[in-house]
Design a protein around this motif. Structure first.
Motif, PDB file in Angstrom:
ATOM      1  N   ALA A  68       0.829  -1.202   0.000  1.00 46.00           N
ATOM      2  CA  ALA A  68       0.000   0.000   0.000  1.00 46.00           C
ATOM      3  C   ALA A  68       0.867   1.257   0.000  1.00 46.00           C
ATOM      4  CB  ALA A  68      -0.923  -0.001   1.216  1.00 46.00           C
ATOM      5  N   ALA A  69       2.039   1.172   0.611  1.00 45.44           N
ATOM      6  CA  ALA A  69       2.921   2.330   0.670  1.00 45.44           C
ATOM      7  C   ALA A  69       3.500   2.661  -0.705  1.00 45.44           C
ATOM      8  CB  ALA A  69       4.050   2.083   1.668  1.00 45.44           C
ATOM      9  N   THR A  70       3.591   1.658  -1.587  1.00 42.36           N
ATOM     10  CA  THR A  70       4.105   1.894  -2.936  1.00 42.36           C
ATOM     11  C   THR A  70       2.984   2.138  -3.934  1.00 42.36           C
ATOM     12  OG1 THR A  70       4.131  -0.459  -3.464  1.00 42.36           O
ATOM     13  CG2 THR A  70       6.157   0.486  -2.545  1.00 42.36           C
ATOM     14  N   GLY A  71       1.739   2.081  -3.497  1.00 44.51           N
ATOM     15  CA  GLY A  71       0.610   2.315  -4.386  1.00 44.51           C
ATOM     16  C   GLY A  71       0.213   1.089  -5.193  1.00 44.51           C
ATOM     17  N   LEU A  72       0.699  -0.097  -4.816  1.00 43.63           N
ATOM     18  CA  LEU A  72       0.377  -1.317  -5.541  1.00 43.63           C
ATOM     19  C   LEU A  72      -0.616  -2.158  -4.770  1.00 43.63           C
ATOM     20  CD1 LEU A  72       3.928  -2.462  -6.669  1.00 43.63           C
ATOM     21  CD2 LEU A  72       2.176  -1.391  -8.062  1.00 43.63           C
ATOM     22  N   ARG A  73      -1.441  -2.849  -5.526  1.00 44.11           N
ATOM     23  CA  ARG A  73      -2.328  -3.810  -4.878  1.00 44.11           C
ATOM     24  C   ARG A  73      -1.577  -5.132  -4.774  1.00 44.11           C
ATOM     25  NH1 ARG A  73      -3.838  -7.391  -8.664  1.00 44.11           N
ATOM     26  NH2 ARG A  73      -3.995  -6.689 -10.804  1.00 44.11           N
ATOM     27  N   ARG A  74      -2.029  -6.002  -3.898  1.00 43.42           N
ATOM     28  CA  ARG A  74      -1.402  -7.311  -3.767  1.00 43.42           C
ATOM     29  C   ARG A  74      -1.815  -8.188  -4.943  1.00 43.42           C
ATOM     30  NH1 ARG A  74       0.498  -8.455   1.607  1.00 43.42           N
ATOM     31  NH2 ARG A  74       0.141  -6.645   2.898  1.00 43.42           N
ATOM     32  N   LEU A  75      -0.954  -9.123  -5.305  1.00 43.72           N
ATOM     33  CA  LEU A  75      -1.204 -10.010  -6.430  1.00 43.72           C
ATOM     34  C   LEU A  75      -1.781 -11.327  -5.948  1.00 43.72           C
ATOM     35  CD1 LEU A  75       2.175  -9.422  -8.271  1.00 43.72           C
ATOM     36  CD2 LEU A  75      -0.033  -8.444  -8.868  1.00 43.72           C
ATOM     37  N   THR A  76      -2.698 -11.905  -6.731  1.00 45.20           N
ATOM     38  CA  THR A  76      -3.243 -13.218  -6.397  1.00 45.20           C
ATOM     39  C   THR A  76      -2.178 -14.275  -6.672  1.00 45.20           C
ATOM     40  OG1 THR A  76      -4.102 -13.619  -8.616  1.00 45.20           O
ATOM     41  CG2 THR A  76      -5.564 -12.469  -7.059  1.00 45.20           C
ATOM     42  N   ALA A  77      -2.399 -15.478  -6.171  1.00 46.94           N
ATOM     43  CA  ALA A  77      -1.441 -16.563  -6.375  1.00 46.94           C
ATOM     44  C   ALA A  77      -1.276 -16.867  -7.864  1.00 46.94           C
ATOM     45  CB  ALA A  77      -1.893 -17.804  -5.626  1.00 46.94           C
ATOM     46  N   VAL A  78      -2.366 -16.796  -8.635  1.00 44.98           N
ATOM     47  CA  VAL A  78      -2.291 -17.044 -10.076  1.00 44.98           C
ATOM     48  C   VAL A  78      -1.480 -15.944 -10.757  1.00 44.98           C
ATOM     49  CG1 VAL A  78      -3.651 -17.214 -12.197  1.00 44.98           C
ATOM     50  CG2 VAL A  78      -4.437 -18.358 -10.131  1.00 44.98           C
ATOM     51  N   HIS A 127      11.476 -14.311  -7.975  1.00 46.09           N
ATOM     52  CA  HIS A 127      10.233 -14.648  -7.271  1.00 46.09           C
ATOM     53  C   HIS A 127       9.585 -13.368  -6.772  1.00 46.09           C
ATOM     54  CE1 HIS A 127      10.937 -18.953  -7.308  1.00 46.09           C
ATOM     55  NE2 HIS A 127      12.186 -18.708  -6.934  1.00 46.09           N
ATOM     56  N   VAL A 128       8.257 -13.382  -6.705  1.00 50.39           N
ATOM     57  CA  VAL A 128       7.532 -12.267  -6.128  1.00 50.39           C
ATOM     58  C   VAL A 128       7.736 -12.318  -4.617  1.00 50.39           C
ATOM     59  CG1 VAL A 128       5.232 -11.288  -5.737  1.00 50.39           C
ATOM     60  CG2 VAL A 128       5.841 -12.171  -7.996  1.00 50.39           C
ATOM     61  N   LEU A 129       8.069 -11.190  -4.033  1.00 53.11           N
ATOM     62  CA  LEU A 129       8.298 -11.136  -2.584  1.00 53.11           C
ATOM     63  C   LEU A 129       6.984 -11.374  -1.841  1.00 53.11           C
ATOM     64  CD1 LEU A 129      10.731  -8.103  -2.482  1.00 53.11           C
ATOM     65  CD2 LEU A 129      11.284 -10.529  -2.390  1.00 53.11           C
ATOM     66  N   PRO A 130       7.047 -12.027  -0.675  1.00 50.64           N
ATOM     67  CA  PRO A 130       5.842 -12.422   0.065  1.00 50.64           C
ATOM     68  C   PRO A 130       4.916 -11.265   0.421  1.00 50.64           C
ATOM     69  CG  PRO A 130       7.803 -13.380   1.066  1.00 50.64           C
ATOM     70  CD  PRO A 130       8.266 -12.478  -0.008  1.00 50.64           C
ATOM     71  N   GLU A 131       5.453 -10.058   0.644  1.00 51.95           N
ATOM     72  CA  GLU A 131       4.588  -8.952   1.047  1.00 51.95           C
ATOM     73  C   GLU A 131       3.672  -8.480  -0.087  1.00 51.95           C
ATOM     74  OE1 GLU A 131       8.766  -7.112   0.593  1.00 51.95           O
ATOM     75  OE2 GLU A 131       7.944  -8.848   1.564  1.00 51.95           O
ATOM     76  N   PHE A 132       3.931  -8.930  -1.320  1.00 53.17           N
ATOM     77  CA  PHE A 132       3.074  -8.566  -2.444  1.00 53.17           C
ATOM     78  C   PHE A 132       2.067  -9.652  -2.792  1.00 53.17           C
ATOM     79  CE2 PHE A 132       6.733  -5.817  -2.898  1.00 53.17           C
ATOM     80  CZ  PHE A 132       6.136  -4.600  -3.128  1.00 53.17           C
ATOM     81  N   LEU A 133       2.069 -10.751  -2.039  1.00 49.30           N
ATOM     82  CA  LEU A 133       1.145 -11.860  -2.281  1.00 49.30           C
ATOM     83  C   LEU A 133      -0.114 -11.666  -1.459  1.00 49.30           C
ATOM     84  CD1 LEU A 133       0.564 -14.629  -3.558  1.00 49.30           C
ATOM     85  CD2 LEU A 133       1.747 -15.651  -1.621  1.00 49.30           C
TER      86      LEU A 133
END
Length: 117
Positions: free
Chosen positions: A34-44, A109-115
């Motif tokens: 949220a601090a970077t303005g991004l939403r979290r990504l789904t597992a897919v 790999h996508v970092l866990p905080e974006f999952l």
């Protein structure tokens, strides 16, 4: 357009603000998306983004995720719009620059905080 239209009436649409960290620095590891303005990504989305990052063909991604080719292309298109990227290479570049993908590791790999949980 009518003959009475002036150049002041015809203006390009404003561009949306860019969601880059200040100074181009990578966000801290513990900083929430949220601090970077991004939403979290789904597992897919995470699996698709990681697959695109290593160059996996769309058909192979679709088969491994039990999706159609069009479904994978749709998800990639959504991520490209979200990251304001014109193509797949730009999508991966933006993900790296925003700190979504791991740095210094292969495959990325996508970092866990974006999952999304």
């Amino acid at each position: 357009m009518t003959p009475s239209a002036t150049s002041q009436e015809i203006k390009p649409a404003p561009r949306p603000p860019r969601s880059e960290p200040a100074g181009g620095a990578r966000p801290a590891g513990g900083e929430p998306p949220a601090a970077t303005g991004l939403r979290r990504l789904t597992a897919v989305d995470v699996r698709i983004l990681e697959g695109v990052a290593v160059g996996t063909p769309t058909v192979r991604l679709a088969a491994s995720l039990y999706l159609s080719r069009q479904g994978v292309e749709y998800r990639i298109g959504l991520m490209m719009r979200h990251f304001q990227a014109a193509n797949r290479a730009a999508l991966i570049s933006r993900a790296h620059s925003l700190g979504v993908l791991s740095v210094g590791a292969w495959p990325p790999h996508v970092l866990p905080e974006f999952l999304e949980s």
